[in-house]
Every structure is written in C-alpha cells, then in structure tokens.
Design a protein around this motif. Structure first.
Motif, PDB file in Angstrom:
ATOM      1  N   TRP A 132       0.822  -1.217   0.000  1.00 42.96           N
ATOM      2  CA  TRP A 132       0.000   0.000   0.000  1.00 42.96           C
ATOM      3  C   TRP A 132       0.846   1.253   0.000  1.00 42.96           C
ATOM      4  CZ3 TRP A 132       0.181   3.786   3.710  1.00 42.96           C
ATOM      5  CH2 TRP A 132       0.725   3.446   4.958  1.00 42.96           C
ATOM      6  N   TYR A 133       0.224   2.290  -0.530  1.00 45.52           N
ATOM      7  CA  TYR A 133       0.782   3.635  -0.483  1.00 45.52           C
ATOM      8  C   TYR A 133      -0.361   4.586  -0.144  1.00 45.52           C
ATOM      9  CZ  TYR A 133       2.294   8.252  -1.981  1.00 45.52           C
ATOM     10  OH  TYR A 133       2.574   9.593  -2.002  1.00 45.52           O
ATOM     11  N   GLY A 134      -0.123   5.551   0.735  1.00 45.42           N
ATOM     12  CA  GLY A 134      -1.174   6.482   1.111  1.00 45.42           C
ATOM     13  C   GLY A 134      -0.732   7.924   0.996  1.00 45.42           C
ATOM     14  N   ARG A 135      -1.652   8.785   0.636  1.00 42.82           N
ATOM     15  CA  ARG A 135      -1.355  10.214   0.564  1.00 42.82           C
ATOM     16  C   ARG A 135      -2.503  10.985   1.217  1.00 42.82           C
ATOM     17  NH1 ARG A 135      -3.971  13.141  -3.344  1.00 42.82           N
ATOM     18  NH2 ARG A 135      -5.248  11.984  -4.824  1.00 42.82           N
ATOM     19  N   PRO A 136      -2.185  12.005   1.991  1.00 41.66           N
ATOM     20  CA  PRO A 136      -3.229  12.795   2.646  1.00 41.66           C
ATOM     21  C   PRO A 136      -3.873  13.784   1.687  1.00 41.66           C
ATOM     22  CG  PRO A 136      -1.065  13.649   3.211  1.00 41.66           C
ATOM     23  CD  PRO A 136      -0.832  12.425   2.368  1.00 41.66           C
ATOM     24  N   PHE A 137      -5.118  14.117   1.948  1.00 39.97           N
ATOM     25  CA  PHE A 137      -5.788  15.156   1.180  1.00 39.97           C
ATOM     26  C   PHE A 137      -6.932  15.718   2.018  1.00 39.97           C
ATOM     27  CE2 PHE A 137      -8.428  11.503   0.413  1.00 39.97           C
ATOM     28  CZ  PHE A 137      -9.703  11.998   0.217  1.00 39.97           C
ATOM     29  N   LYS A 138      -7.423  16.875   1.616  1.00 35.54           N
ATOM     30  CA  LYS A 138      -8.543  17.506   2.301  1.00 35.54           C
ATOM     31  C   LYS A 138      -9.687  17.685   1.320  1.00 35.54           C
ATOM     32  CE  LYS A 138      -5.859  19.922   5.842  1.00 35.54           C
ATOM     33  NZ  LYS A 138      -5.571  21.222   6.497  1.00 35.54           N
ATOM     34  N   LYS A 139     -10.898  17.407   1.767  1.00 33.83           N
ATOM     35  CA  LYS A 139     -12.069  17.534   0.904  1.00 33.83           C
ATOM     36  C   LYS A 139     -12.595  18.961   0.862  1.00 33.83           C
ATOM     37  CE  LYS A 139     -13.780  12.807   0.910  1.00 33.83           C
ATOM     38  NZ  LYS A 139     -14.963  11.923   1.030  1.00 33.83           N
ATOM     39  N   GLN A 140     -12.172  19.768   1.827  1.00 34.33           N
ATOM     40  CA  GLN A 140     -12.594  21.167   1.868  1.00 34.33           C
ATOM     41  C   GLN A 140     -11.361  22.054   1.796  1.00 34.33           C
ATOM     42  OE1 GLN A 140     -14.964  21.687   5.379  1.00 34.33           O
ATOM     43  NE2 GLN A 140     -16.624  20.378   4.652  1.00 34.33           N
ATOM     44  N   ASN A 141     -11.453  23.097   1.008  1.00 31.58           N
ATOM     45  CA  ASN A 141     -10.305  23.986   0.793  1.00 31.58           C
ATOM     46  C   ASN A 141     -10.099  25.002   1.915  1.00 31.58           C
ATOM     47  OD1 ASN A 141      -9.606  22.816  -1.680  1.00 31.58           O
ATOM     48  ND2 ASN A 141     -11.113  24.073  -2.783  1.00 31.58           N
ATOM     49  N   ARG A 142     -11.098  25.147   2.773  1.00 29.43           N
ATOM     50  CA  ARG A 142     -10.973  26.138   3.842  1.00 29.43           C
ATOM     51  C   ARG A 142      -9.896  25.720   4.838  1.00 29.43           C
ATOM     52  NH1 ARG A 142     -13.341  23.977   8.298  1.00 29.43           N
ATOM     53  NH2 ARG A 142     -14.883  22.319   7.967  1.00 29.43           N
ATOM     54  N   LYS A 143      -9.307  26.704   5.491  1.00 29.68           N
ATOM     55  CA  LYS A 143      -8.288  26.450   6.499  1.00 29.68           C
ATOM     56  C   LYS A 143      -8.937  25.866   7.741  1.00 29.68           C
ATOM     57  CE  LYS A 143      -4.383  28.582   8.879  1.00 29.68           C
ATOM     58  NZ  LYS A 143      -3.621  29.840   9.095  1.00 29.68           N
ATOM     59  N   SER A 144      -8.366  24.764   8.230  1.00 29.65           N
ATOM     60  CA  SER A 144      -8.962  24.066   9.355  1.00 29.65           C
ATOM     61  C   SER A 144      -8.316  24.495  10.668  1.00 29.65           C
ATOM     62  CB  SER A 144      -8.796  22.554   9.176  1.00 29.65           C
ATOM     63  OG  SER A 144      -9.256  21.867  10.326  1.00 29.65           O
ATOM     64  N   THR A 145      -9.128  24.529  11.720  1.00 25.08           N
ATOM     65  CA  THR A 145      -8.601  24.817  13.054  1.00 25.08           C
ATOM     66  C   THR A 145      -8.219  23.533  13.788  1.00 25.08           C
ATOM     67  OG1 THR A 145     -10.857  24.777  13.948  1.00 25.08           O
ATOM     68  CG2 THR A 145      -9.969  26.913  13.258  1.00 25.08           C
ATOM     69  N   ASN A 146      -8.571  22.391  13.207  1.00 21.61           N
ATOM     70  CA  ASN A 146      -8.250  21.092  13.794  1.00 21.61           C
ATOM     71  C   ASN A 146      -7.878  20.140  12.666  1.00 21.61           C
ATOM     72  OD1 ASN A 146      -8.165  18.579  15.061  1.00 21.61           O
ATOM     73  ND2 ASN A 146      -9.855  19.060  16.442  1.00 21.61           N
ATOM     74  N   GLU A 147      -6.574  19.924  12.478  1.00 22.04           N
ATOM     75  CA  GLU A 147      -6.113  19.128  11.338  1.00 22.04           C
ATOM     76  C   GLU A 147      -6.609  17.688  11.412  1.00 22.04           C
ATOM     77  OE1 GLU A 147      -1.787  17.850  13.238  1.00 22.04           O
ATOM     78  OE2 GLU A 147      -1.872  19.195  11.523  1.00 22.04           O
ATOM     79  N   HIS A 148      -6.819  17.149  12.611  1.00 22.69           N
ATOM     80  CA  HIS A 148      -7.292  15.769  12.738  1.00 22.69           C
ATOM     81  C   HIS A 148      -8.688  15.604  12.141  1.00 22.69           C
ATOM     82  CE1 HIS A 148      -3.848  14.697  15.109  1.00 22.69           C
ATOM     83  NE2 HIS A 148      -4.146  15.550  16.070  1.00 22.69           N
ATOM     84  N   LYS A 149      -9.491  16.644  12.197  1.00 27.09           N
ATOM     85  CA  LYS A 149     -10.888  16.553  11.770  1.00 27.09           C
ATOM     86  C   LYS A 149     -11.035  16.539  10.251  1.00 27.09           C
ATOM     87  CE  LYS A 149     -15.379  18.674  12.789  1.00 27.09           C
ATOM     88  NZ  LYS A 149     -16.068  19.766  13.498  1.00 27.09           N
ATOM     89  N   ASP A 150     -10.065  17.099   9.530  1.00 24.64           N
ATOM     90  CA  ASP A 150     -10.193  17.253   8.076  1.00 24.64           C
ATOM     91  C   ASP A 150      -9.162  16.465   7.269  1.00 24.64           C
ATOM     92  OD1 ASP A 150     -12.321  19.101   8.337  1.00 24.64           O
ATOM     93  OD2 ASP A 150     -10.891  20.684   8.810  1.00 24.64           O
ATOM     94  N   LEU A 151      -8.344  15.639   7.937  1.00 24.11           N
ATOM     95  CA  LEU A 151      -7.266  14.935   7.241  1.00 24.11           C
ATOM     96  C   LEU A 151      -7.739  13.571   6.751  1.00 24.11           C
ATOM     97  CD1 LEU A 151      -4.309  15.148   6.397  1.00 24.11           C
ATOM     98  CD2 LEU A 151      -3.696  13.992   8.534  1.00 24.11           C
ATOM     99  N   TRP A 152      -8.023  13.481   5.460  1.00 24.92           N
ATOM    100  CA  TRP A 152      -8.400  12.226   4.815  1.00 24.92           C
ATOM    101  C   TRP A 152      -7.149  11.569   4.222  1.00 24.92           C
ATOM    102  CZ3 TRP A 152     -13.576  10.392   3.991  1.00 24.92           C
ATOM    103  CH2 TRP A 152     -14.564  11.215   4.543  1.00 24.92           C
ATOM    104  N   ILE A 153      -7.235  10.263   4.003  1.00 24.17           N
ATOM    105  CA  ILE A 153      -6.117   9.520   3.405  1.00 24.17           C
ATOM    106  C   ILE A 153      -6.632   8.741   2.198  1.00 24.17           C
ATOM    107  CG2 ILE A 153      -4.366   7.734   3.713  1.00 24.17           C
ATOM    108  CD1 ILE A 153      -3.751  10.192   5.314  1.00 24.17           C
ATOM    109  N   GLN A 154      -5.995   8.976   1.054  1.00 21.75           N
ATOM    110  CA  GLN A 154      -6.269   8.170  -0.142  1.00 21.75           C
ATOM    111  C   GLN A 154      -5.242   7.050  -0.160  1.00 21.75           C
ATOM    112  OE1 GLN A 154      -8.719   9.026  -2.714  1.00 21.75           O
ATOM    113  NE2 GLN A 154      -8.381   6.891  -3.233  1.00 21.75           N
ATOM    114  N   ARG A 155      -5.699   5.829   0.020  1.00 26.00           N
ATOM    115  CA  ARG A 155      -4.770   4.706   0.093  1.00 26.00           C
ATOM    116  C   ARG A 155      -4.934   3.815  -1.131  1.00 26.00           C
ATOM    117  NH1 ARG A 155      -3.717   1.191   5.525  1.00 26.00           N
ATOM    118  NH2 ARG A 155      -2.912   3.227   6.174  1.00 26.00           N
ATOM    119  N   TYR A 156      -3.798   3.481  -1.751  1.00 25.48           N
ATOM    120  CA  TYR A 156      -3.772   2.599  -2.913  1.00 25.48           C
ATOM    121  C   TYR A 156      -3.178   1.253  -2.492  1.00 25.48           C
ATOM    122  CZ  TYR A 156      -4.241   7.048  -5.415  1.00 25.48           C
ATOM    123  OH  TYR A 156      -4.663   8.283  -5.848  1.00 25.48           O
TER     124      TYR A 156
END
Length: 308
Positions: A132-156
């Motif tokens: 597997w390989y994973g890369r982080p991405f965000k579904k919303q472009n707005r600046k987040s005050t809590n990185e844990h809440k908006d950090l998605w991972i696309q895993r291949y």
C-alpha cells in the motif's frame, strides 16, 4: 546422519530468524510509460524489492540509470492514460509498505504478540503480495482549526501476481484498489501504529537486562508520543471526534469512535510499561528527563481518563 544434519541446520536457521534482529528490505512501486519503452514494460507497473539498507533515493538512482534519457514523474497519483501514447520514457517511483488482504478489506492485521519481535518483523515483510501507499488530502479547501478533523487519506493497494521473496527482484502488479480513509479512521491507525512501535521497543529493551544497548531511540519514541499527546493531540481528538455533534452527524462512525477510545487507552497502558523499563535502563544523567516524562505522562493519562 544426513537427515540429522539437515534438521540441525534448519533449527539453526529458525533460531537465527527468531533471535537476530535484521534490517527489513524496502519495497518500491515502479511504473513505466511512454512509446520508447518496449512492450514488455510500456504501461506496466511492478513492485521491486530493494537491496539491504537501500533507501528511496538510492533506488531511484539505480533504476533510472538503467534507462537513459528517461523522465522521472515527481507525483504519486496515477498518471493520465494518454501518457502511455507519448513519445519518450517516463518512470514513476515511490515507496510502498507490505500489507495483507485483511488490512485491504478494513480488517485488523493479524499479529501474534507472543511471537519474538524479530520473527514478527520477518513475517510482515515476507510471503507478501499486497502493498500500500497512502497520501493525505482535504475535501474542503478552507483552512482548518483542527487538522485531525479534516485529514483524509487516499490509500492505494497493489496486488502482485506472485509473493515475495522470490528469485526475481520485481513482480508485476495485477490489480489496484483505492480506499478512502476518513479522518477518524486515520486517527485510529495513527495511534495504533505508534502503539505497535512502542511495543516493539519495549520488547527489544526488556530483553536487554544488562543495559548494553543505546536507549536513545527508546527515549525519543517515548518522548515523541507523550509530547505530542500533551501538546494538544488528545485534546484535538476530543474536540474533533468525542463530542455528541460528531456522532449525530456521522452515526455510522460510532463503532470507530469506540475504537479510537480503546486505541488511546491501550496506548496509555503500553506507555506506562515503557516508562518503567526506561527508568530501569536510563543513567543517572537522564533522571531529570525521566521525571519530566512521568509528569507529562500523568497529565496525558488524566486527559484520556476524561474520555467516556
């Protein structure tokens, strides 16, 4: 007599695997694109097994030197299909991690905790055909005050046609699966992986009764986990996932919320054991640091105890 010799040799090999720490070999995913590659390579992807202690930079230099005038793709997303019909040679290389079909299907990877550490690491990197390989991405472009809440991972996940190790240094990839990990699933994995690393350290240094090993790596791991938790890690998890609003908006995530709670509490138990072993191994010069770690650990434990 010959059978006895063979059995003794096999026993020696098994003891070596179980007791001697070895450096696991890294794996790399390599894709070849462009009309200048022969049909045996063009449009195909492979998993390579690197040489001992070979890191990504060394591997890239070794592979690209075999194909003069090739262009290395600097991104890790799947290349556009039209690239394969372009003149020239294009190579895409990045590191991948050994995995399993259980992990690919969202199940916990089976690890026999009573097995010697060296044997656990050996099994994780051998007889494998899923990576597997994973890369982080965000579904919303707005600046987040809590990185844990908006950090998605696309895993291949990549599946090869055969298992490593083999007599070949590379095996062709036959299928690829993409999985999106939600922020809370990513949080569970992050905490669990760090706990696993702590367990490995504990097992390694617990066997060092005479204190012959350098404990600096152990100290750094303990300090890194405790500092991160005390500096807002646990608090950010609580604000992101342990509030009624999150479960109300994401009712299907309720079991995952409980998994994160359990993962944090399990990490506290492992840290307590690790700090005790570290205290028995550290020198008098490190007594001050040990005291600081224990104070911060108690603060971390109090924060996690508030999670219901």
């Amino acid at each position: 007599y010959q059978r006895r010799v063979r059995v003794e040799q096999e026993a020696m090999f098994y003891r070596s695997i179980a007791n001697n720490e070895r450096f696991p070999l890294d794996y790399f995913r390599v894709g070849f694109y462009g009309k200048s590659f022969p049909p045996s390579l063009r449009g195909k992807e492979f998993i390579y097994r690197g040489f001992e202690l070979e890191r990504l930079g060394d591997f890239i230099e070794r592979i690209t030197s075999q194909y003069p005038n090739c262009v290395q793709l600097k991104y890790t997303e799947p290349p556009p299909p039209e690239l394969n019909d372009t003149e020239g040679k294009y190579i895409q290389i990045f590191s991948v991690k050994p995995s399993s079909k259980e992990e690919m299907n969202g199940q916990e990877r089976k690890v026999l905790s009573k097995m010697p550490l060296a044997l656990q690491k050996f099994n994780q990197c051998n007889n494998v055909n899923v990576f597997w390989y994973g890369r982080p991405f965000k579904k919303q472009n707005r600046k987040s005050t809590n990185e844990h809440k908006d950090l998605w991972i696309q895993r291949y996940y990549y599946i090869t046609e055969d298992t490593f190790p083999t007599i070949q240094r590379r095996i062709q990839i036959t299928s690829r699966t993409e999985v999106e990990l939600s922020p809370i699933e990513n949080a569970v994995n992050t905490v669990s992986w760090k706990t696993l690393e702590l367990n490995e350290m504990i097992q390694k240094y617990n066997e060092d009764k005479q204190g012959k090993q350098n404990i600096n790596p152990f100290t750094m791991v303990l300090k890194g986990v405790i500092d991160a938790a005390v500096s807002g890690g646990v608090d950010l998890y609580m604000k992101a996932f342990f509030v009624p609003q999150f479960v109300q908006e994401n009712p299907s995530m309720s079991p995952t919320v409980n998994r994160l709670k359990d993962a944090l509490k399990a990490q506290v138990e492992v840290l307590a054991k690790g700090l005790l072993i570290h205290k028995n191994l550290c020198s008098q010069d490190m007594a001050g640091l040990q005291d600081q770690l224990e104070v911060k650990f108690r603060q971390m434990k109090n924060d996690i105890d508030k999670v219901k």
